[in-house]
Design a protein around this motif. Structure first.
Motif, PDB file in Angstrom:
ATOM      1  N   LEU A  11       0.851  -1.190   0.000  1.00  0.00           N
ATOM      2  CA  LEU A  11       0.000   0.000   0.000  1.00  0.00           C
ATOM      3  C   LEU A  11       0.885   1.238   0.000  1.00  0.00           C
ATOM      4  O   LEU A  11       1.801   1.349   0.826  1.00  0.00           O
ATOM      5  N   VAL A  12       0.636   2.140  -0.929  1.00  0.00           N
ATOM      6  CA  VAL A  12       1.425   3.369  -1.010  1.00  0.00           C
ATOM      7  C   VAL A  12       0.501   4.518  -1.373  1.00  0.00           C
ATOM      8  O   VAL A  12      -0.438   4.342  -2.160  1.00  0.00           O
ATOM      9  N   GLN A  13       0.750   5.671  -0.796  1.00  0.00           N
ATOM     10  CA  GLN A  13      -0.074   6.840  -1.068  1.00  0.00           C
ATOM     11  C   GLN A  13       0.211   7.387  -2.464  1.00  0.00           C
ATOM     12  O   GLN A  13       1.301   7.201  -3.020  1.00  0.00           O
ATOM     13  N   ALA A  14      -0.782   8.047  -3.020  1.00  0.00           N
ATOM     14  CA  ALA A  14      -0.606   8.670  -4.334  1.00  0.00           C
ATOM     15  C   ALA A  14       0.589   9.616  -4.318  1.00  0.00           C
ATOM     16  O   ALA A  14       0.782  10.358  -3.350  1.00  0.00           O
ATOM     17  N   GLY A  15       1.388   9.522  -5.368  1.00  0.00           N
ATOM     18  CA  GLY A  15       2.602  10.312  -5.453  1.00  0.00           C
ATOM     19  C   GLY A  15       3.829   9.607  -4.915  1.00  0.00           C
ATOM     20  O   GLY A  15       4.953  10.075  -5.105  1.00  0.00           O
ATOM     21  N   GLY A  16       3.618   8.486  -4.261  1.00  0.00           N
ATOM     22  CA  GLY A  16       4.722   7.738  -3.681  1.00  0.00           C
ATOM     23  C   GLY A  16       5.382   6.806  -4.675  1.00  0.00           C
ATOM     24  O   GLY A  16       5.056   6.793  -5.865  1.00  0.00           O
ATOM     25  N   SER A  17       6.325   6.008  -4.155  1.00  0.00           N
ATOM     26  CA  SER A  17       7.116   5.108  -4.998  1.00  0.00           C
ATOM     27  C   SER A  17       7.154   3.704  -4.408  1.00  0.00           C
ATOM     28  O   SER A  17       7.030   3.528  -3.188  1.00  0.00           O
ATOM     29  N   LEU A  18       7.339   2.745  -5.274  1.00  0.00           N
ATOM     30  CA  LEU A  18       7.559   1.353  -4.885  1.00  0.00           C
ATOM     31  C   LEU A  18       8.514   0.739  -5.899  1.00  0.00           C
ATOM     32  O   LEU A  18       8.537   1.147  -7.065  1.00  0.00           O
ATOM     33  N   ARG A  19       9.278  -0.258  -5.436  1.00  0.00           N
ATOM     34  CA  ARG A  19      10.087  -1.021  -6.370  1.00  0.00           C
ATOM     35  C   ARG A  19       9.685  -2.483  -6.274  1.00  0.00           C
ATOM     36  O   ARG A  19       9.788  -3.093  -5.199  1.00  0.00           O
ATOM     37  N   LEU A  20       9.236  -3.033  -7.371  1.00  0.00           N
ATOM     38  CA  LEU A  20       8.908  -4.447  -7.441  1.00  0.00           C
ATOM     39  C   LEU A  20      10.129  -5.229  -7.915  1.00  0.00           C
ATOM     40  O   LEU A  20      10.918  -4.738  -8.719  1.00  0.00           O
ATOM     41  N   SER A  21      10.240  -6.434  -7.389  1.00  0.00           N
ATOM     42  CA  SER A  21      11.309  -7.334  -7.803  1.00  0.00           C
ATOM     43  C   SER A  21      10.702  -8.635  -8.294  1.00  0.00           C
ATOM     44  O   SER A  21       9.627  -9.048  -7.835  1.00  0.00           O
TER      45      SER A  21
END
Length: 123
Positions: A11-21
């Motif tokens: 879960l991440v807020q709008a404007g945020g970042s995530l890195r999938l592996s």
């Protein structure tokens, strides 16, 4: 046979970042073209990004161009999807996929698929 296991969703807020592996089994990872796809609730699966065997060539869906970056580390048998400036419409299950050759114009023509990792961006 190649097995693909995705991780990094959440879960991440709008404007945020995530890195999938996406970690791949086997010793021939560098011989596979790798891609990321996603499926939002109630919608069909769609192409996100694809990368060639060496990592020198990439293609992105228009909806993520400039925000997402696909990359790979052949020494670690891993492909990544860096997602920045996330939007609620990016909410989906994200799948990693591999192909023995470039899938042509239909990027869905992949040979191996992972089970997915869920990304949620609340509005």
């Amino acid at each position: 046979q190649v097995q693909l296991v995705e991780s990094g969703g959440g879960l991440v807020q709008a404007g945020g970042s995530l890195r999938l592996s996406c970690a791949a089994s086997g010793r021939t990872f560098s011989s596979y073209v790798m891609g990321w796809f996603r499926q939002a609730p109630g919608k069909e699966r769609e192409f996100v990004a694809i990368i060639d065997r060496s990592g020198s060539s990439t293609v992105y869906a228009d909806s993520v161009k400039g925000r997402f970056t696909i990359s790979r580390d052949n020494a670690k048998n891993t492909v990544y999807l860096q997602m920045n400036s996330l939007k609620p419409e990016d909410t989906a299950n994200y799948y990693c996929a591999g192909a023995r050759k470039w899938p042509g114009t239909n990027y869905e023509n992949m040979d191996y698929w992972g089970k997915g990792t869920l990304v949620t961006v609340p509005s």
